[in-house]
Design a protein around this motif. Sequence first.
Motif, PDB file in Angstrom:
ATOM      1  N   ARG A  65       6.287 -27.668   5.566  1.00  0.00           N
ATOM      2  CA  ARG A  65       5.649 -26.562   4.846  1.00  0.00           C
ATOM      3  C   ARG A  65       6.119 -25.232   5.421  1.00  0.00           C
ATOM      4  NH1 ARG A  65      -0.665 -26.589   4.353  1.00  0.00           N
ATOM      5  NH2 ARG A  65      -0.134 -28.254   2.919  1.00  0.00           N
ATOM      6  N   ILE A  66       6.229 -25.161   6.728  1.00  0.00           N
ATOM      7  CA  ILE A  66       6.710 -23.933   7.372  1.00  0.00           C
ATOM      8  C   ILE A  66       8.151 -23.642   6.951  1.00  0.00           C
ATOM      9  CG2 ILE A  66       7.318 -22.877   9.599  1.00  0.00           C
ATOM     10  CD1 ILE A  66       4.887 -24.393  10.798  1.00  0.00           C
ATOM     11  N   VAL A  67       9.007 -24.662   6.956  1.00  0.00           N
ATOM     12  CA  VAL A  67      10.414 -24.471   6.578  1.00  0.00           C
ATOM     13  C   VAL A  67      10.538 -24.067   5.111  1.00  0.00           C
ATOM     14  CG1 VAL A  67      12.673 -25.581   6.354  1.00  0.00           C
ATOM     15  CG2 VAL A  67      11.262 -26.048   8.357  1.00  0.00           C
ATOM     16  N   VAL A  68       9.802 -24.725   4.238  1.00  0.00           N
ATOM     17  CA  VAL A  68       9.845 -24.402   2.806  1.00  0.00           C
ATOM     18  C   VAL A  68       9.390 -22.963   2.581  1.00  0.00           C
ATOM     19  CG1 VAL A  68       8.751 -24.873   0.572  1.00  0.00           C
ATOM     20  CG2 VAL A  68       9.636 -26.758   1.951  1.00  0.00           C
ATOM     21  N   ASN A  69       8.269 -22.586   3.162  1.00  0.00           N
ATOM     22  CA  ASN A  69       7.764 -21.221   2.979  1.00  0.00           C
ATOM     23  C   ASN A  69       8.713 -20.180   3.564  1.00  0.00           C
ATOM     24  OD1 ASN A  69       5.495 -22.100   1.615  1.00  0.00           O
ATOM     25  ND2 ASN A  69       4.229 -22.183   3.440  1.00  0.00           N
ATOM     26  N   THR A  70       9.295 -20.469   4.710  1.00  0.00           N
ATOM     27  CA  THR A  70      10.251 -19.550   5.319  1.00  0.00           C
ATOM     28  C   THR A  70      11.493 -19.420   4.442  1.00  0.00           C
ATOM     29  OG1 THR A  70       9.442 -20.154   7.523  1.00  0.00           O
ATOM     30  CG2 THR A  70      11.572 -19.049   7.421  1.00  0.00           C
ATOM     31  N   SER A  71      11.949 -20.522   3.871  1.00  0.00           N
ATOM     32  CA  SER A  71      13.119 -20.496   2.982  1.00  0.00           C
ATOM     33  C   SER A  71      12.835 -19.671   1.731  1.00  0.00           C
ATOM     34  CB  SER A  71      13.510 -21.921   2.578  1.00  0.00           C
ATOM     35  OG  SER A  71      13.868 -22.682   3.696  1.00  0.00           O
ATOM     36  N   ILE A  72      11.679 -19.878   1.142  1.00  0.00           N
ATOM     37  CA  ILE A  72      11.321 -19.125  -0.067  1.00  0.00           C
ATOM     38  C   ILE A  72      11.185 -17.638   0.245  1.00  0.00           C
ATOM     39  CG2 ILE A  72       9.487 -18.774  -1.781  1.00  0.00           C
ATOM     40  CD1 ILE A  72       9.111 -21.860  -1.734  1.00  0.00           C
ATOM     41  N   ASP A  73      10.577 -17.311   1.374  1.00  0.00           N
ATOM     42  CA  ASP A  73      10.482 -15.904   1.783  1.00  0.00           C
ATOM     43  C   ASP A  73      11.867 -15.301   1.969  1.00  0.00           C
ATOM     44  OD1 ASP A  73       7.737 -16.067   1.744  1.00  0.00           O
ATOM     45  OD2 ASP A  73       7.514 -16.246   3.926  1.00  0.00           O
ATOM     46  N   PHE A  74      12.762 -16.051   2.574  1.00  0.00           N
ATOM     47  CA  PHE A  74      14.131 -15.577   2.802  1.00  0.00           C
ATOM     48  C   PHE A  74      14.821 -15.293   1.469  1.00  0.00           C
ATOM     49  CE2 PHE A  74      18.651 -16.146   3.359  1.00  0.00           C
ATOM     50  CZ  PHE A  74      18.909 -15.408   4.499  1.00  0.00           C
ATOM     51  N   ILE A  75      14.669 -16.206   0.518  1.00  0.00           N
ATOM     52  CA  ILE A  75      15.291 -16.040  -0.796  1.00  0.00           C
ATOM     53  C   ILE A  75      14.715 -14.810  -1.495  1.00  0.00           C
ATOM     54  CG2 ILE A  75      15.468 -17.056  -3.108  1.00  0.00           C
ATOM     55  CD1 ILE A  75      15.637 -19.808  -1.671  1.00  0.00           C
ATOM     56  N   ARG A  76      13.420 -14.628  -1.414  1.00  0.00           N
ATOM     57  CA  ARG A  76      12.797 -13.455  -2.039  1.00  0.00           C
ATOM     58  C   ARG A  76      13.348 -12.156  -1.457  1.00  0.00           C
ATOM     59  NH1 ARG A  76       6.929 -15.965  -1.700  1.00  0.00           N
ATOM     60  NH2 ARG A  76       6.943 -17.144  -3.630  1.00  0.00           N
ATOM     61  N   LYS A  77      13.530 -12.133  -0.150  1.00  0.00           N
ATOM     62  CA  LYS A  77      14.056 -10.928   0.503  1.00  0.00           C
ATOM     63  C   LYS A  77      15.489 -10.652   0.072  1.00  0.00           C
ATOM     64  CE  LYS A  77      11.195 -11.372   4.632  1.00  0.00           C
ATOM     65  NZ  LYS A  77      11.185 -11.742   6.047  1.00  0.00           N
ATOM     66  N   ARG A  78      16.239 -11.698  -0.129  1.00  0.00           N
ATOM     67  CA  ARG A  78      17.655 -11.557  -0.472  1.00  0.00           C
ATOM     68  C   ARG A  78      17.922 -11.555  -1.974  1.00  0.00           C
ATOM     69  NH1 ARG A  78      21.713 -13.105   3.657  1.00  0.00           N
ATOM     70  NH2 ARG A  78      20.832 -12.099   5.473  1.00  0.00           N
ATOM     71  N   LYS A  79      16.893 -11.659  -2.776  1.00  0.00           N
ATOM     72  CA  LYS A  79      17.061 -11.822  -4.214  1.00  0.00           C
ATOM     73  C   LYS A  79      17.872 -10.692  -4.842  1.00  0.00           C
ATOM     74  CE  LYS A  79      14.522 -13.564  -8.095  1.00  0.00           C
ATOM     75  NZ  LYS A  79      13.255 -14.058  -8.541  1.00  0.00           N
ATOM     76  N   ARG A  80      17.683  -9.497  -4.363  1.00  0.00           N
ATOM     77  CA  ARG A  80      18.373  -8.349  -4.954  1.00  0.00           C
ATOM     78  C   ARG A  80      19.804  -8.204  -4.465  1.00  0.00           C
ATOM     79  NH1 ARG A  80      13.504  -3.958  -4.790  1.00  0.00           N
ATOM     80  NH2 ARG A  80      12.030  -5.270  -5.889  1.00  0.00           N
ATOM     81  N   GLU A  81      20.122  -8.858  -3.368  1.00  0.00           N
ATOM     82  CA  GLU A  81      21.475  -8.776  -2.830  1.00  0.00           C
ATOM     83  C   GLU A  81      22.356  -9.813  -3.513  1.00  0.00           C
ATOM     84  OE1 GLU A  81      21.616  -9.152   1.407  1.00  0.00           O
ATOM     85  OE2 GLU A  81      19.789  -7.982   1.639  1.00  0.00           O
ATOM     86  N   VAL A  82      23.576  -9.411  -3.836  1.00  0.00           N
ATOM     87  CA  VAL A  82      24.551 -10.341  -4.381  1.00  0.00           C
ATOM     88  C   VAL A  82      25.692 -10.405  -3.384  1.00  0.00           C
ATOM     89  CG1 VAL A  82      26.129 -10.835  -6.284  1.00  0.00           C
ATOM     90  CG2 VAL A  82      23.921  -9.759  -6.743  1.00  0.00           C
ATOM     91  N   LEU A  83      25.821 -11.548  -2.732  1.00  0.00           N
ATOM     92  CA  LEU A  83      26.861 -11.733  -1.729  1.00  0.00           C
ATOM     93  C   LEU A  83      27.902 -12.697  -2.261  1.00  0.00           C
ATOM     94  CD1 LEU A  83      24.576 -12.201   1.402  1.00  0.00           C
ATOM     95  CD2 LEU A  83      25.688 -10.115   0.644  1.00  0.00           C
ATOM     96  N   VAL A  84      29.150 -12.378  -2.036  1.00  0.00           N
ATOM     97  CA  VAL A  84      30.230 -13.254  -2.446  1.00  0.00           C
ATOM     98  C   VAL A  84      31.072 -13.534  -1.213  1.00  0.00           C
ATOM     99  CG1 VAL A  84      32.229 -13.500  -3.963  1.00  0.00           C
ATOM    100  CG2 VAL A  84      30.235 -12.206  -4.734  1.00  0.00           C
TER     101      VAL A  84
END
Length: 169
Positions: A65-84
């Motif tokens: 649960r901790i890993v899933v929530n941390t992953s989702i938080d990470f994705i939310r923070k990076r959602k606006r960034e487009v990295l290639v």
Amino acid sequence: MRKVELEKYVEDYIIEYQDAIYRLAYSYVRNVEDSLDIVQESIFKAFSSIDSLKEPQFIKTWFYRIVVNTSIDFIRKRKREVLVDDESLLYNDIGRIDIYEDIDLEKALNELPNNYRTIIILRYFEDLPLKEIASILGQNINTVKTNLYKGLKKLKININIGDKEVKNV
């Protein structure tokens, strides 16, 4: 269990299952460095909130649960960034335009809403039973089942639409 014993228990669990923990984080972000950051942050969060682990036999559910929530938080923070990455840039710079869109499972999964994607990853990539997924997500098992079937349906639609686009070109 005393706090010192509990900390040792969590430490041993993390060491023993480090590959599965990393794989879970990687299934969200598909990047080695980001996955390692998520695992590191998850370990920090686990030890910071070790008192919330009331029953040691539920450590897997608690830590996932901790890993899933941390992953989702990470994705939310990076959602606006487009990295290639460099490989993608080189692959796409071949001097001609590819009229066929690459349709694959990873892309289709990434297009799903987080709640569907999380359940599908935990069920089919981590091979967890629905009851354990419900516990990890803090949801009713029937909600998990419903979201799993809705997610699979959307996944099938995304893949089928992609196939039709390729066939019609």
